[in-house]
Design an enzyme around this catalytic site. Structure first.
Site, PDB file in Angstrom:
ATOM      1  N   GLU A 232      16.217 -40.127  24.686  1.00 28.18           N
ATOM      2  CA  GLU A 232      16.699 -38.920  25.347  1.00 28.18           C
ATOM      3  C   GLU A 232      17.857 -39.493  26.361  1.00 28.18           C
ATOM      4  O   GLU A 232      17.745 -40.617  26.706  1.00 28.18           O
ATOM      5  CB  GLU A 232      15.520 -38.561  26.338  1.00 28.18           C
TER       6      GLU A 232
ATOM      7  N   SER B 299      22.370 -40.692  22.019  1.00 27.31           N
ATOM      8  CA  SER B 299      22.342 -39.323  21.889  1.00 27.31           C
ATOM      9  C   SER B 299      20.669 -38.781  21.691  1.00 27.31           C
ATOM     10  O   SER B 299      19.918 -39.392  21.543  1.00 27.31           O
ATOM     11  CB  SER B 299      23.343 -38.604  20.807  1.00 27.31           C
ATOM     12  N   LYS B 300      20.910 -37.385  21.419  1.00 31.75           N
ATOM     13  CA  LYS B 300      19.662 -36.835  21.273  1.00 31.75           C
ATOM     14  C   LYS B 300      18.752 -37.317  20.171  1.00 31.75           C
ATOM     15  O   LYS B 300      17.568 -37.617  20.095  1.00 31.75           O
ATOM     16  CB  LYS B 300      19.611 -35.402  21.140  1.00 31.75           C
ATOM     17  N   ARG B 301      19.622 -37.723  19.171  1.00 31.85           N
ATOM     18  CA  ARG B 301      19.282 -38.606  18.061  1.00 31.85           C
ATOM     19  C   ARG B 301      18.251 -39.601  18.112  1.00 31.85           C
ATOM     20  O   ARG B 301      17.422 -39.791  17.332  1.00 31.85           O
ATOM     21  CB  ARG B 301      20.354 -38.654  16.764  1.00 31.85           C
ATOM     22  N   ASN B 302      18.693 -40.467  18.942  1.00 33.10           N
ATOM     23  CA  ASN B 302      18.298 -41.771  18.957  1.00 33.10           C
ATOM     24  C   ASN B 302      17.718 -42.064  20.439  1.00 33.10           C
ATOM     25  O   ASN B 302      17.647 -43.211  20.928  1.00 33.10           O
ATOM     26  CB  ASN B 302      18.944 -42.946  18.511  1.00 33.10           C
TER      27      ASN B 302
END
Length: 484
Positions: free
Chosen positions: A261, A256-259
RNA sequence: GGCCCCGUCGUCUAGUGGCCUAGGACUCUGGCUUCUCAAGCCAGCUACGAGGGUUCGAAUCCCUUCGGGGCUGCCA
């Protein structure tokens, strides 16, 4: 017996296509090509609140950019279309009615609130939550009563007792007892179909033979099979299933955006080559079986079999993608490299696209080709060739101001004045004899200040070639303006 | 909670009972090369989750266990 292989990529574009989607698409594509079969591209947009035309258009564009051509689907058509589920609503309605008529499905009048309350009760009683079958056998009176209350029914599939057993091409035999597969909704009260209905109906109607999809759909497989059965499809005509392992983020959670792109559009902007993305993604869950890792699309097609697909999830590793991307960049011909680099330079305003600029870029590419890992890096690498005034970062400016540096630059200017043949060999010769032999400096200390003065940074393409590309006048002007 | 899936270096993987004192790639560390940065070359670190079996022999087969993930929707 050998029926033509027909795979399908059927995303529900509720956003830009992401890494996981594309890995699935890639495998669908590779398997179809490997077997000489067909790839069907279908849009699952039964939930039009979340799927937009814009996202659909972007999905089409992304697949094309990656070179994953489909044989049937949007833009190309095909004999089993239309390929947008939102355009197939009549078909689903018809089948749902048939199921109703045959008793495979039934009208369910339970409201969302009632269902939620009962699920809650099941949970607190420590039972598996799921539809309890309340409306399975309603009497005429009960139906009359619900109708009288103005309730609109959803259509629910009846799961018979027993179990569903199927052979997953990647995981082997998988069994689900039906007591863990509650009756599921096929159609909403407003007549719109749900995924579970549409996906199964379409796979049958579009004669899909192999369903390669994410393993998150593994536990919905018995429901699909139930629909096939209700449609009267014979067991031997069921599609084969192959549930692909997940692609996860670095920290072992879903990508996800968190870990890292996820959007493929981002990778494109960043300068990852489509063939590099495909190559890397192919290695996530699949391997050619030998030590090869850098493979072409053609080799992927030749070598790809479901048998070689792994069953365990893979972590997405940007570093490795970058390494492969660098390899692919280095493998590009200069013309091809130029073609792919130009858009980045144009977009960042480094060049306007004039022929003279393009020529300079072409001449400069060979010396930066092995220095970049992402196409976007051509921008900082080549910018110094196209700016009037170079700017220095703090560290470089400080270095330049040191008295040693000033001495080096003054010496360099004197050494370069007589050089009329402005070729990198001549430039190098003049600088070496003046700075290394003359001043007794180490190459590193000799060329460092010159590099900063000319390119604006202590990191640059090879110095002498850079000066040749910059030209005599501009090179000398930069050296002179670096003198305080 | 229930059901299902998964478990080899930090990461991606090779490995389908002996070829494994576990191979490759990326990362990391050190070195060589070198005008910077890269690239290239060489070397090094590091893994079969654990415990039981089966077997002459197990990363490979079986069981248990632990861990991770998915599903459990009128999302897909």
């Amino acid at each position: 017996m050998a029926r033509e292989v027909r795979t399908r990529f059927a995303p529900s574009p509720t956003g830009d296509l992401h890494v996981g989607n594309i890995r699935t698409a890639l495998f669908d594509w590779a398997y179809a090509r490997h077997t000489g079969g067909k790839l069907i591209f279908r849009i699952e947009d039964t939930d039009r609140e979340r799927v937009t035309d814009e996202y659909i258009a972007r999905a089409i564009e992304t697949l094309k950019w990656l070179g994953l051509e489909w044989d049937e689907g949007p833009e190309v058509g095909g004999e089993f279309g239309p390929y947008l589920q939102s355009q197939r609503l009549d078909i689903y309605t018809e089948w749902a009615d048939t199921f109703l008529k045959n008793g495979d499905a039934y009208n369910c009048y339970c409201s969302t609130e009632e269902l939620e309350a009962r699920r809650e009760a099941q949970r607190s009683a420590n039972q598996a939550p799921g539809y309890d079958g309340k409306c399975r056998n309603l009497s005429d009176g009960e139906i009359e009563k619900y109708r009288g209350e103005g309730r609109k029914p959803v259509i629910r599939m009846r799961m018979p007792d027993g179990e569903t057993r199927f052979n997953d091409l990647i995981r082997g035999e998988v069994v689900f007892e039906h007591k863990y597969v509650p009756d599921f909704v096929l159609m909403r009260a407003d007549g719109s179909p749900l995924y579970t209905l549409a996906v199964a109906v379409d796979d049958v109607l579009m004669k899909v033979t192999h369903i390669l999809r994410g393993e998150d759909l593994l536990s919905s497989t018995p429901r699909q099979i139930r629909v096939y059965q209700a449609m009267g499809v014979k067991d031997e005509d069921f599609p084969e299933f192959a549930h692909l392992p997940f692609v996860m983020g670095t920290d072992n959670t879903k990508l996800s955006k968190r870990n890292g792109e996820v959007s493929i559009a981002w990778y494109r902007e960043e300068g990852f080559l489509p063939e590099a993305i495909c190559n890397y993604l192919a290695l996530l869950g699949w391997s050619p079986g030998d030590d090869r890792e850098n493979i072409t699309m053609k080799e992927l097609v030749d070598l790809f079999t479901i048998e070689r697909v792994n069953s365990s999830p893979a972590r997405f590793d940007m570093k490795k993608l970058e390494a492969i991307n660098g390899d692919k960049i280095r493998a590009l011909s200069i013309e091809e490299f130029l073609k792919r680099a130009l858009p980045y330079l144009l977009k960042e305003g480094v060049i306007k696209g004039e022929a003279s600029e393009v020529k300079v870029v072409r001449d400069a590419l060979p010396i930066i080709q092995e220095r970049i890992a992402r196409m976007k890096e051509v921008v900082p690498m080549l910018r110094f060739l196209f700016v009037e005034e170079i700017s220095f970062d703090q560290e470089s400016a400080a270095k330049l101001a040191e008295s040693d540096s000033q001495k080096v630059i003054n010496t360099a200017i004197s050494a370069l004045e007589p050089v009329s043949n402005w070729q990198h060999e001549a430039i190098e010769g003049a600088l070496r004899s003046a700075l290394i032999d003359g001043l007794g400096l180490k190459p590193r200390n000799a060329f460092g200040p010159v590099r900063i003065a000319v390119t604006g940074s202590h990191i640059s393409p090879p110095l002498f070639e850079s000066m040749e590309l910059l030209g005599r006048d501009r090179s000398m002007a930069r050296l002179k303006s670096a003198v305080r």
